[in-house]
Design a protein around this motif. Structure first.
Motif, PDB file in Angstrom:
ATOM      1  N   LEU A  59       0.866  -1.281  -0.158  1.00 51.44           N
ATOM      2  CA  LEU A  59      -0.080  -0.013  -0.205  1.00 51.44           C
ATOM      3  C   LEU A  59       0.689   1.229   0.024  1.00 51.44           C
ATOM      4  N   GLU A  60       1.752   1.248   0.799  1.00 43.71           N
ATOM      5  CA  GLU A  60       2.774   2.308   0.883  1.00 43.71           C
ATOM      6  C   GLU A  60       3.403   2.701  -0.568  1.00 43.71           C
ATOM      7  N   HIS A  61       4.041   1.719  -1.334  1.00 43.02           N
ATOM      8  CA  HIS A  61       4.580   1.831  -2.563  1.00 43.02           C
ATOM      9  C   HIS A  61       3.464   2.366  -3.606  1.00 43.02           C
ATOM     10  N   TYR A  62       2.336   1.760  -3.436  1.00 43.82           N
ATOM     11  CA  TYR A  62       1.293   2.071  -4.445  1.00 43.82           C
ATOM     12  C   TYR A  62       0.976   3.630  -4.274  1.00 43.82           C
ATOM     13  N   LEU A  63       0.890   4.043  -2.687  1.00 43.27           N
ATOM     14  CA  LEU A  63       0.257   5.517  -2.607  1.00 43.27           C
ATOM     15  C   LEU A  63       1.494   6.275  -3.182  1.00 43.27           C
ATOM     16  N   VAL A  64       2.651   6.031  -2.954  1.00 44.96           N
ATOM     17  CA  VAL A  64       3.799   6.870  -3.340  1.00 44.96           C
ATOM     18  C   VAL A  64       3.916   7.070  -4.650  1.00 44.96           C
ATOM     19  N   ALA A  65       3.857   5.838  -5.596  1.00 44.53           N
ATOM     20  CA  ALA A  65       3.996   5.869  -6.893  1.00 44.53           C
ATOM     21  C   ALA A  65       2.590   6.503  -7.483  1.00 44.53           C
ATOM     22  N   SER A  66       1.551   6.313  -6.968  1.00 44.36           N
ATOM     23  CA  SER A  66       0.334   7.177  -7.774  1.00 44.36           C
ATOM     24  C   SER A  66       0.239   8.747  -7.454  1.00 44.36           C
ATOM     25  N   GLY A  67       0.784   8.807  -6.131  1.00 43.22           N
ATOM     26  CA  GLY A  67       0.950  10.100  -5.906  1.00 43.22           C
ATOM     27  C   GLY A  67       1.980  10.978  -6.456  1.00 43.22           C
ATOM     28  N   ALA A  68       3.026  10.420  -6.731  1.00 45.03           N
ATOM     29  CA  ALA A  68       4.217  11.172  -7.656  1.00 45.03           C
ATOM     30  C   ALA A  68       3.646  11.407  -9.164  1.00 45.03           C
ATOM     31  N   PHE A  69       3.174  10.431  -9.600  1.00 43.80           N
ATOM     32  CA  PHE A  69       2.343  10.423 -10.881  1.00 43.80           C
ATOM     33  C   PHE A  69       1.358  11.668 -10.955  1.00 43.80           C
ATOM     34  N   LEU A  70       0.469  11.678 -10.069  1.00 42.79           N
ATOM     35  CA  LEU A  70      -0.702  12.705  -9.999  1.00 42.79           C
ATOM     36  C   LEU A  70       0.244  14.000  -9.888  1.00 42.79           C
ATOM     37  N   GLU A  71       1.274  14.242  -8.939  1.00 41.52           N
ATOM     38  CA  GLU A  71       1.604  15.376  -8.649  1.00 41.52           C
ATOM     39  C   GLU A  71       2.474  15.894  -9.803  1.00 41.52           C
ATOM     40  N   ASN A  72       3.086  15.035 -10.596  1.00 41.59           N
ATOM     41  CA  ASN A  72       3.936  15.301 -11.733  1.00 41.59           C
ATOM     42  C   ASN A  72       2.844  15.798 -12.884  1.00 41.59           C
ATOM     43  N   MET A  73       1.579  15.297 -13.077  1.00 42.08           N
ATOM     44  CA  MET A  73       0.888  15.446 -14.080  1.00 42.08           C
ATOM     45  C   MET A  73       0.210  16.993 -13.757  1.00 42.08           C
ATOM     46  N   ARG A  74      -0.006  17.193 -12.522  1.00 39.73           N
ATOM     47  CA  ARG A  74      -0.815  18.520 -11.741  1.00 39.73           C
ATOM     48  C   ARG A  74       0.429  19.524 -12.208  1.00 39.73           C
TER      49      ARG A  74
END
Length: 124
Positions: A59-74
């Motif tokens: 769960l931690e790895h998934y949250l970090v990866a998806s959060g980083a992707f969303l922040e990059n796109m934002r």
């Protein structure tokens, strides 16, 4: 083939490519869900601590990866908002009378709303 048709075809091609990527992402989610289900074997073997640690890591790895992707796109699209806004249809002396004016601002408002949602989820 008209210029408008070529432009519409390239938009459809981009949508089709994105749909393929989302299908791949869905398959990855299914694999991760299966991995999560298989973790209960550790508890059945009397090693609940192993299941706890693996579940936390997943769960931690998934949250970090998806959060980083969303922040990059934002960040990307936030930086492009001014440029995108310049694409507003202009016609005659009054912008409000330009063909496509309402559709443009509806789409632009949708993008800014999604960017705000992404920003709020990054803060949480």
């Amino acid at each position: 083939m008209s210029q408008d048709q070529l432009a519409e075809d390239s938009v459809e091609a981009a949508r089709t490519e994105m749909a393929g990527h989302f299908a791949e992402l869905h398959r990855l989610h299914l694999v991760l869900a299966n991995d999560a289900r298989s973790m209960k074997a550790f508890s059945f073997d009397g090693r609940a601590m192993a299941e706890i640690e693996l579940a936390s890591e997943l769960l931690e790895h998934y949250l970090v990866a998806s959060g980083a992707f969303l922040e990059n796109m934002r960040g990307r699209f936030d930086a492009r908002l001014t440029f995108l806004r310049r694409g507003e249809p202009i016609g005659y002396a009054n912008r409000d009378d330009a063909p496509g004016h309402a559709e443009f601002w509806l789409a632009f408002s949708r993008l800014t709303a999604v960017l705000r949602r992404v920003g709020r989820s990054a803060e949480a």
